[in-house]
Design an enzyme around this catalytic site. Structure first.
Site, short mmCIF file in Angstrom:
data_model
loop_
_atom_site.label_atom_id
_atom_site.label_comp_id
_atom_site.label_asym_id
_atom_site.label_seq_id
_atom_site.Cartn_x
_atom_site.Cartn_y
_atom_site.Cartn_z
N CYS B 113 0.89 -1.16 0.00
CA CYS B 113 0.00 0.00 0.00
C CYS B 113 0.93 1.21 0.00
O CYS B 113 1.50 1.55 1.04
CB CYS B 113 -0.90 0.01 1.23
SG CYS B 113 -1.86 1.54 1.36
N CYS B 116 -0.61 4.35 2.25
CA CYS B 116 -0.72 4.29 3.72
C CYS B 116 -0.29 2.90 4.19
O CYS B 116 0.90 2.59 4.14
CB CYS B 116 -2.10 4.73 4.23
SG CYS B 116 -3.53 3.94 3.49
N SER B 117 -1.24 2.07 4.62
CA SER B 117 -0.83 0.78 5.20
C SER B 117 -1.93 -0.27 5.04
O SER B 117 -2.06 -1.15 5.88
CB SER B 117 -0.54 0.99 6.69
OG SER B 117 -1.65 1.61 7.31
N CYS B 118 -2.72 -0.17 3.97
CA CYS B 118 -3.85 -1.09 3.79
C CYS B 118 -3.34 -2.53 3.73
O CYS B 118 -2.35 -2.82 3.05
CB CYS B 118 -4.61 -0.74 2.51
SG CYS B 118 -5.32 0.91 2.61
#
Lengths: 216, 217
Positions: B113, B116-118
């Site tokens: 991702c 962000c941090s999906c």
């Protein structure tokens, strides 16, 4: 926004460093930031995209120097004040000037809330503009608000490989409007298309909403 | 690993003033939110406990092992990952819309991702620090072979790498290749040799597992 969070393709960060036997959280404060963020999210006062925007909307230098849960903490504090759940003064002092008129998500509803999640698919009347196999170009646009169209893919041509149906549109949802949905596609770009002679072969796939795309 | 890189990933002991300031800020926020009635302290504990002790890559490993031993299940998983995974009871937040990607002799999938941090929480738990870090997010899409080398992973020439950037609410689970020499293992035994990193697509699996590799067992 063209923020520091949109880091795909940047150089200079060095190798990926992996921590052996990494714990789920580093210290009590990270646990609390995680739990408080989910608990406050459960109040239903903002969307997941507003949450992401609150974390990324910072001066690039500060974003890059912040640890992950510092970004979460910044995002949570920002939203709590922005939505009027706490005042800036309460945040500074840590003392409540009065009770909230909202009720906390009770412990016995947490498991169910997590298990239900929050599906993002919506039924819409507009037919899909693209089909699997179509060539599409990502538009050249630089919205100042939240977007999920990374810089590295703008202006590039790819091939639609999946149609996911219509999903809540992140850009609108980050501005507080959760009612707008658009068709969402998975689009494959060759490495050469994205990186020219520096590409290593293979492909990069992104999920892109209809408004990000034009026929190519 | 370079110390200056590491300090960006999480506040560290050598960073005392910043860390203690953060700890105080969080404590103060917690007591404010509880006092205002916005957070139930017991609920806070349930959120934390769920992701510390209940949800983790063991879930994903069970799905992978079943796909290895049951061709019908694998077909279902590849066609409708959400339903197939839900049959294990794994569902919900950050896994509302799942897609499974099968690694083969010809194609290697890897998930990132960049924005962000999906990450697919119901099957893998919370993401590790490296997944959320700038080096991975910046390079996975443009230098996937270099990133794989950071993990000690080398792919045969001619294997095509497909990198999946999680830009919407679709969450991707990689089905690694079943290593040779595992014919005698039960489904449960197979689940024990799967690694979280292989289900993100930054490792391949071998049997017996290479020294130092962290399996979910």
């Amino acid at each position: 926004m063209n923020g520091a969070h949109d880091m795909g393709g940047m150089h200079g960060f060095g190798p990926v460093s992996v921590e052996p036997d990494e714990p789920w959280f580093h210290g009590e404060w990270e646990k609390k930031v995680f739990g408080l963020t989910l608990a406050c999210g459960g109040l239903g006062q903002w969307t997941i995209d507003q949450g992401r925007y609150a974390r990324e909307n910072q001066p690039p230098g500060r974003y890059l120097q912040s640890t992950y849960y510092e970004l979460w903490l910044h995002g949570l504090e920002t939203l709590l004040v922005e939505k009027g759940l706490v005042t800036a003064d309460e945040l500074d002092t840590g003392k409540a000037s009065g009770p909230s008129n909202l009720s906390a998500l009770p412990a016995d509803r947490v498991f169910k809330a997590l298990q239900q999640g929050s599906p993002y698919t919506r039924a819409i009347d507009t037919p899909a503009r693209f089909a699997v196999g179509d060539r599409v170009r990502v538009i050249n646009a630089h919205p100042k608000g939240h977007t999920r169209m990374p810089r590295y893919v703008r202006g590039h041509v790819g091939t639609v490989v999946m149609h996911h149906g219509a999903h809540v549109f992140a850009d609108a949802s980050a501005a507080g409007d959760h009612s707008i949905a658009h068709h969402l596609y998975n689009v494959a770009f060759t490495a050469e298309e994205l990186w020219g002679p520096d590409g290593q072969g293979g492909a990069v796939h992104l999920d892109l909403w209809d408004p990000y795309l034009e026929p190519a | 690993m370079a110390e200056h890189d590491h300090s960006h990933d999480h506040a560290h002991d050598h960073d005392h003033p910043r860390l203690s300031e953060l700890q105080l800020r969080v404590k103060s926020l917690e007591s404010l939110l509880v006092e205002k009635g916005l957070v139930d302290p017991a609920a806070l504990d349930v959120f934390i406990d769920t992701y510390e002790t209940k949800v983790g890559p063991r879930n994903g490993a069970g799905v992978v092992a079943k796909a290895w031993v049951d061709p019908d299940f694998k077909r279902w998983l590849l066609r409708d990952a959400g339903a197939a995974i839900k049959s294990f009871g794994f569902e919900g937040r950050q896994g509302e819309h799942m897609v499974a990607l099968e690694n083969t002799d010809r194609v290697h999938h890897m998930v990132v991702c960049t924005l962000c941090s999906c990450y697919p929480w119901p099957v893998l738990g919370l993401p590790p620090v490296w997944y959320k870090s700038a080096p991975y997010r910046a390079r996975a899409i443009s230098d996937p072979r270099g990133v794989l080398a950071d993990f000690g992973t080398t792919l045969a020439d001619g294997v095509e790498i497909k990198v999946w950037d999680s830009t919407a609410e679709l969450r991707y689970l990689v089905i690694p290749q079943r290593p040779a020499g595992t014919e005698h293992l039960s489904e449960e035994g197979l689940a024990g040799i799967v690694t979280r990193n292989a289900m993100i697509g930054v490792e391949t699996l071998s049997y017996p597992p290479k020294p130092g590799v962290e399996t979910v067992a």
